[in-house]
Design a protein around this motif. Structure first.
Motif, mmCIF file in Angstrom:
data_model
loop_
_atom_site.group_PDB
_atom_site.id
_atom_site.type_symbol
_atom_site.label_atom_id
_atom_site.label_comp_id
_atom_site.label_asym_id
_atom_site.label_seq_id
_atom_site.Cartn_x
_atom_site.Cartn_y
_atom_site.Cartn_z
ATOM 1 N N ASP A 126 6.909 -2.186 5.291
ATOM 2 C CA ASP A 126 5.429 -1.899 4.837
ATOM 3 C C ASP A 126 4.876 -0.873 5.631
ATOM 4 O O ASP A 126 4.764 -0.941 6.703
ATOM 5 C CB ASP A 126 4.719 -3.398 4.799
ATOM 6 N N PRO A 127 4.425 0.338 5.055
ATOM 7 C CA PRO A 127 4.426 0.630 3.451
ATOM 8 C C PRO A 127 5.978 0.916 2.869
ATOM 9 O O PRO A 127 6.271 0.650 1.695
ATOM 10 C CB PRO A 127 3.512 1.320 3.032
ATOM 11 N N GLY A 365 -3.202 7.988 1.649
ATOM 12 C CA GLY A 365 -3.585 6.912 0.986
ATOM 13 C C GLY A 365 -4.774 6.585 0.278
ATOM 14 O O GLY A 365 -5.529 5.420 0.084
ATOM 15 N N ARG A 378 -1.648 1.583 -3.627
ATOM 16 C CA ARG A 378 -1.181 0.510 -2.676
ATOM 17 C C ARG A 378 -2.037 -0.275 -1.913
ATOM 18 O O ARG A 378 -2.139 -1.433 -1.737
ATOM 19 C CB ARG A 378 -0.205 1.214 -1.670
ATOM 20 N N ILE A 379 -3.364 0.512 -1.480
ATOM 21 C CA ILE A 379 -4.209 -0.133 -0.863
ATOM 22 C C ILE A 379 -4.989 -1.187 -1.853
ATOM 23 O O ILE A 379 -5.374 -2.426 -1.306
ATOM 24 C CB ILE A 379 -5.180 0.681 -0.144
ATOM 25 N N ASN A 382 -2.899 -4.343 -2.327
ATOM 26 C CA ASN A 382 -3.081 -5.257 -1.047
ATOM 27 C C ASN A 382 -4.244 -5.790 -0.853
ATOM 28 O O ASN A 382 -4.227 -6.914 -0.421
ATOM 29 C CB ASN A 382 -2.686 -4.348 0.257
#
Length: 435
Positions: A126-127, A365, A378-379, A382
């Motif tokens: 991860d990631p 990111g 992705r953030i 999550n």
């Protein structure tokens, strides 16, 4: 052998001031270390010694270079303790006999008998899947001492738009600088601007250690001109050489299973590199050394090629240009490739891309779109997962607080509202403070 003091001396604030005054003019490392530790006292250090005043502290430090080195290693240990893993047996074992172990490290450095110990290696997913080497605690202390000694001098000579592992910089600073460059080139989005993004293929695994050592040594020699080269200078050279040329794959302890390495490309694994090539990603020195290694690239792009709207975070860098400049920067990509070849590096062609700024640019990111900054996909995913886990009692609410703190720098009000709505929470968007 220093003598333990049965009663602690002065207050933590007084001890800190005493240590700062005593070391301020004696060490390049002193001031940055104290700034990093402004909330801590040094009662442990002077509690171990019978020292009760500035005069005694200065006299003790000036009396023997070994004493100054011990004080600096103590500061380095405090920094390593703050940034490292304190629950490991390795760390606890060292701290149980802290001063005896620090003196052993000091004597090994003083006598040129220091060699890195064997650490561990594991793979994270991860990631992305990545190989991580973890150095033993004693080596992490040495890494903090090396960086603390050279970084202030080195940092002042790096370009402004190098963001990785530098005080008052980092990923968020890099993201905001990209926005600044876009707005500057586009005249606040009134003109078309393009962001050329470039990435170095397998950067850490392709670093040539002999080239890296020459680059770092060149800086050390300038930092310590001939008239200022004392025992500490030669210890620093010895320590840097040991760190740079150490092969951490020899005798390393494996954590996990061999199956964890399945699917990891060769250019992502230090295990697969030829002798003299590659650098550990996880070491504290690695980030600093990587900035020094690529500083010539920064200067080549900004000074030789003349691209002013440029920024770099480790091996990920960008150039922002107008529509008229786009053909020129495309031609210069080959010049950048040729320059990198001299350092044993190459561009990752799959990650080389040109994006029109108003469509949104992904970087570190986040997504920069004109005046606005949004968290990356992705953030966001999550965050949705974290909100759900907190709602059902699987995670502590502090996780959400951490995300909200990060999102306070982004335009993320709608993202937060959607995530909260899924679990039945209310959310009030504050335009002034974004969240």
């Amino acid at each position: 052998m220093p003598v333990k003091n049965e009663t602690p001396v002065k207050t933590k604030k007084d001890i800190r001031k005493m240590m700062e005054r005593a070391l301020k003019t004696m060490s390049e490392m002193g001031k940055p270390a104290f700034e990093a530790l402004k909330n801590d006292g040094y009662q442990d250090f002077f509690g171990y010694l019978r020292i009760n005043s500035d005069e005694e502290a200065s006299e003790w430090l000036r009396k023997d270079g070994r004493n100054l080195l011990l004080a600096e290693l103590y500061i380095a240990e405090r920094l390593a303790r703050k940034g490292g893993k304190r629950k490991t047996m390795d760390t606890h074992g060292f701290e149980m006999n802290l001063f005896e172990n620090l003196m052993r490290l000091r004597d090994a450095l003083w006598d040129a008998e220091y060699y890195p110990s064997r650490g561990t290696v594991h793979v994270i997913f991860d990631p992305v899947q990545r190989e991580i080497f973890a150095a033993p605690y004693v080596d992490r202390i040495l890494h903090h001492w090396v960086v603390g000694t050279i970084m202030k001098w080195q940092d002042s000579r790096l370009i402004f738009d190098s963001y990785s592992c530098r005080k008052n910089k980092g990923t968020l600073f890099g993201i905001k600088r990209l926005r600044h460059h876009i707005l500057s080139v586009s005249d606040n989005m009134r003109k078309r601007a393009y962001v050329v993004q470039l990435d170095i293929s397998g950067y850490f695994m392709h670093i040539q250690r002999d080239v890296l050592y020459r680059r770092v040594l060149e800086g050390i020699n300038k930092q310590f001109p001939p008239k200022k080269r004392d025992k500490r200078y030669f210890i620093l050279r010895w320590a840097v050489r040991r760190v740079v040329f150490d092969d951490p794959t020899e005798g390393v302890r494996l954590q996990g299973t061999y199956a964890d390495w399945r699917g990891l490309p060769d250019d992502k694994s230090l295990m697969m590199q030829p002798p003299g090539q590659g650098m550990v990603i996880g070491n504290y020195t690695s980030q600093t050394f990587s900035n020094i290694y690529l500083d010539p690239l920064d200067r080549f792009i900004t000074m030789t090629l003349g691209w002013k709207h440029y920024g770099r975070y480790v091996d990920d860098f960008f150039i922002v240009v107008t529509e008229e400049e786009l053909p020129s920067v495309r031609r210069d990509i080959q010049a950048i490739q040729d320059f990198l070849a001299g350092y044993g590096l190459s561009l990752n062609k799959k990650k080389t891309k040109v994006t029109e700024a108003h469509k949104g640019v992904k970087f570190l990111g986040a997504v920069v779109r004109g005046f606005y900054i949004y968290p990356g996909k992705r953030i966001v995913q999550n965050f949705h997962e974290a909100v759900y886990k907190v709602a059902v009692g699987e995670e502590d609410p502090d996780v959400i607080v951490s995300y909200l703190g990060m999102f306070s720098h982004y335009d993320a009000g709608k993202i937060i509202r959607r995530a909260f709505a899924k679990v039945g929470w209310d959310y009030v968007y504050d335009k002034k403070h974004k969240i």
